[in-house]
Design a protein around this motif. Sequence first.
Motif, mmCIF file in Angstrom:
data_model
loop_
_atom_site.group_PDB
_atom_site.id
_atom_site.type_symbol
_atom_site.label_atom_id
_atom_site.label_comp_id
_atom_site.label_asym_id
_atom_site.label_seq_id
_atom_site.Cartn_x
_atom_site.Cartn_y
_atom_site.Cartn_z
ATOM 1 N N TRP A 120 39.859 38.121 33.040
ATOM 2 C CA TRP A 120 39.974 36.919 33.874
ATOM 3 C C TRP A 120 39.429 37.214 35.282
ATOM 4 O O TRP A 120 39.967 38.053 36.005
ATOM 5 C CB TRP A 120 41.427 36.471 33.965
ATOM 6 N N THR A 121 38.361 36.502 35.660
ATOM 7 C CA THR A 121 37.768 36.683 36.998
ATOM 8 C C THR A 121 37.525 35.333 37.657
ATOM 9 O O THR A 121 36.625 35.197 38.486
ATOM 10 C CB THR A 121 36.438 37.452 36.898
ATOM 11 N N ALA A 122 38.313 34.326 37.294
ATOM 12 C CA ALA A 122 38.069 32.950 37.754
ATOM 13 C C ALA A 122 38.769 32.673 39.086
ATOM 14 O O ALA A 122 39.631 31.808 39.187
ATOM 15 C CB ALA A 122 38.512 31.955 36.696
ATOM 16 N N LEU A 157 30.874 34.685 28.023
ATOM 17 C CA LEU A 157 31.352 34.373 29.375
ATOM 18 C C LEU A 157 31.600 32.873 29.453
ATOM 19 O O LEU A 157 30.727 32.071 29.076
ATOM 20 C CB LEU A 157 30.352 34.805 30.439
ATOM 21 N N ILE A 158 32.771 32.496 29.964
ATOM 22 C CA ILE A 158 33.169 31.093 30.050
ATOM 23 C C ILE A 158 33.173 30.666 31.513
ATOM 24 O O ILE A 158 33.849 31.281 32.342
ATOM 25 C CB ILE A 158 34.577 30.874 29.454
ATOM 26 N N GLU A 159 32.405 29.622 31.842
ATOM 27 C CA GLU A 159 32.316 29.118 33.208
ATOM 28 C C GLU A 159 32.515 27.604 33.207
ATOM 29 O O GLU A 159 31.832 26.872 32.487
ATOM 30 C CB GLU A 159 30.966 29.468 33.834
ATOM 31 N N GLY A 201 35.040 33.195 34.031
ATOM 32 C CA GLY A 201 34.633 33.110 35.431
ATOM 33 C C GLY A 201 33.220 33.593 35.637
ATOM 34 O O GLY A 201 32.899 34.741 35.297
ATOM 35 N N GLY A 202 32.367 32.727 36.197
ATOM 36 C CA GLY A 202 30.960 33.057 36.361
ATOM 37 C C GLY A 202 30.534 33.316 37.786
ATOM 38 O O GLY A 202 29.351 33.159 38.115
ATOM 39 N N GLY A 203 31.463 33.719 38.644
ATOM 40 C CA GLY A 203 31.084 34.145 39.981
ATOM 41 C C GLY A 203 30.521 35.551 39.952
ATOM 42 O O GLY A 203 30.254 36.110 38.889
ATOM 43 N N PHE A 204 30.350 36.143 41.144
ATOM 44 C CA PHE A 204 29.775 37.490 41.212
ATOM 45 C C PHE A 204 30.620 38.494 40.445
ATOM 46 O O PHE A 204 30.098 39.308 39.672
ATOM 47 C CB PHE A 204 29.634 37.917 42.678
ATOM 48 N N VAL A 245 45.009 38.117 45.378
ATOM 49 C CA VAL A 245 45.324 38.450 43.989
ATOM 50 C C VAL A 245 44.565 37.484 43.091
ATOM 51 O O VAL A 245 44.020 36.481 43.539
ATOM 52 C CB VAL A 245 46.840 38.353 43.719
ATOM 53 N N SER A 246 44.524 37.784 41.799
ATOM 54 C CA SER A 246 43.836 36.901 40.857
ATOM 55 C C SER A 246 44.520 35.537 40.819
ATOM 56 O O SER A 246 45.750 35.445 40.753
ATOM 57 C CB SER A 246 43.831 37.506 39.455
ATOM 58 N N ARG A 247 43.706 34.496 40.852
ATOM 59 C CA ARG A 247 44.239 33.135 40.760
ATOM 60 C C ARG A 247 44.107 32.667 39.319
ATOM 61 O O ARG A 247 43.013 32.625 38.758
ATOM 62 C CB ARG A 247 43.462 32.190 41.671
#
Length: 492
Positions: free
Chosen positions: A267-269, A208-210, A173-176, A118-120
């Motif tokens: 949110w994708t972090a 985008l925030i990383e 979140g700057g992942g894939f 699940v999303s963290r």
Amino acid sequence: MNTAATTAPKILIVGGGYAGFYTAWKLEKHLRRGEAEVTMVDPLPYLTYQPFLPEVAAGSIEPRHAVVAHRRHLKRTTVINAKITGINHAAKTATITGPDGQSWEHAYDQIVVTAGSVSRTFPIPGIADNAIGMKTIEEAVAVRDRVMSNFDRAAALPAGPERDRLLTVVVVGGGFAGIEAFAELRSLASALLKDYPQLSFDDTHFHLIEAMGRIMPEVSLKTSEWVLKDLAKRGAYVHLDTQVTGAVNGNVELSTGETLPSDLIVWTAGVMANPTVVRGGDLPVEERGRIRTRADLRVGTAEAAVEGAWAAGDVSAVPDLSGGGVGGYCVPNAQHAVRQAKLLAKNLVAVLRGEAPRDYLHKNLGAVAGLGLYNGVFQSGNFALKGFVAWLAHRGYHGLAMPTWERKWRVLWGWWNNLWLGRDIVSLEAVQTPRAVFEQFAARPRPPQPVEAAPKKDAPAGPAESKAASDGGKAAAKKPAKKPAKKASASA
């Protein structure tokens, strides 16, 4: 009586995502008829092909084409749409809780834990109330509808803070997953402008925030820098070494002191193993909250296995024997989950037949990402592709990786139609409240009216009046009625 049905080992699969679906699918292929009974429990009736979620959010793929129905393709597996809320492996029972809240115990001989992730998130003010993830098909559809609905609203407003807020998208979140969602939404917004003459490109704002100093750690630094430059050319801003400190009322506060008012925060972090399953059982768990799993996909350590327990996918900590995994373990992605599930099915059948299981070994083939229509990036070792060719590689790889030919054809047909017709820009945000219009105009019973007071009764008569009335009544009774006149009778 069929004795094989009562004595065959019972296999319970927890979760119907990549690993769970593929385990059940391959067990049906490898098991002899009657050799085992397979049950899969998942609250959803379908597998979600998560690499397609950014394209669903961008309107490039029909949402139903990005999921695979369990019951359509698992003909010999009992599918239960419910949650596993407890695992007592010592007694080999699992607690299943249905949608109505009713729970029951399910006995098993072999358990396969593939409950996914699940999303963290972190306890940042406002995130739980205002942000949305990108892990489910429902989230991707909601993001798509929000972008399109916001364009509709913004087009009716004069230039100002409210219009800017509606046209500002923030991805954390700057992942894939984050980069693909960010780039696809930027591509969608650019394509929408031709249908909204009231709006210009400069009215749209994408951030985008990383927290780290780079994006996409799965690719080389040189490739990630190319992606940054490409996004900048398209008017998308990437904030590196930056953290979100608040998001109350949609005002995204950054560690740099900047505030970004936004109506859409994605949110994708990062992800974490499904906590409901991990914390609700007695299987061993490692420090990052995943089920401790051996290289042969049995639960346990290299020294000892837990008899009758298996795990795969994001919920498990599987050693990466290729040496390429972070911290020595396989990274949580679809590439590993699918391959682990296929081997797990073979190993489980081997153990049932008294044979030895094999270790999981897979070297990462590379990474491929879509960055909007006709743009992508591909990395395998030191070899990299960028732009249109990489976009073709992205669609080719995922088109083939989509489970079942039925779903492959649906996705390919949708891509072909969009090539000539363009993506669909209709927002169906109102589907979230489907009864609103019906309730607005539905006739309802009138509220009960107050009861009118009964008329007062006359006061009781005195003795003289009673006697007179009584005498009058007797006289009337004695007096004969008049006969009708003959003339009147004749005329009648």
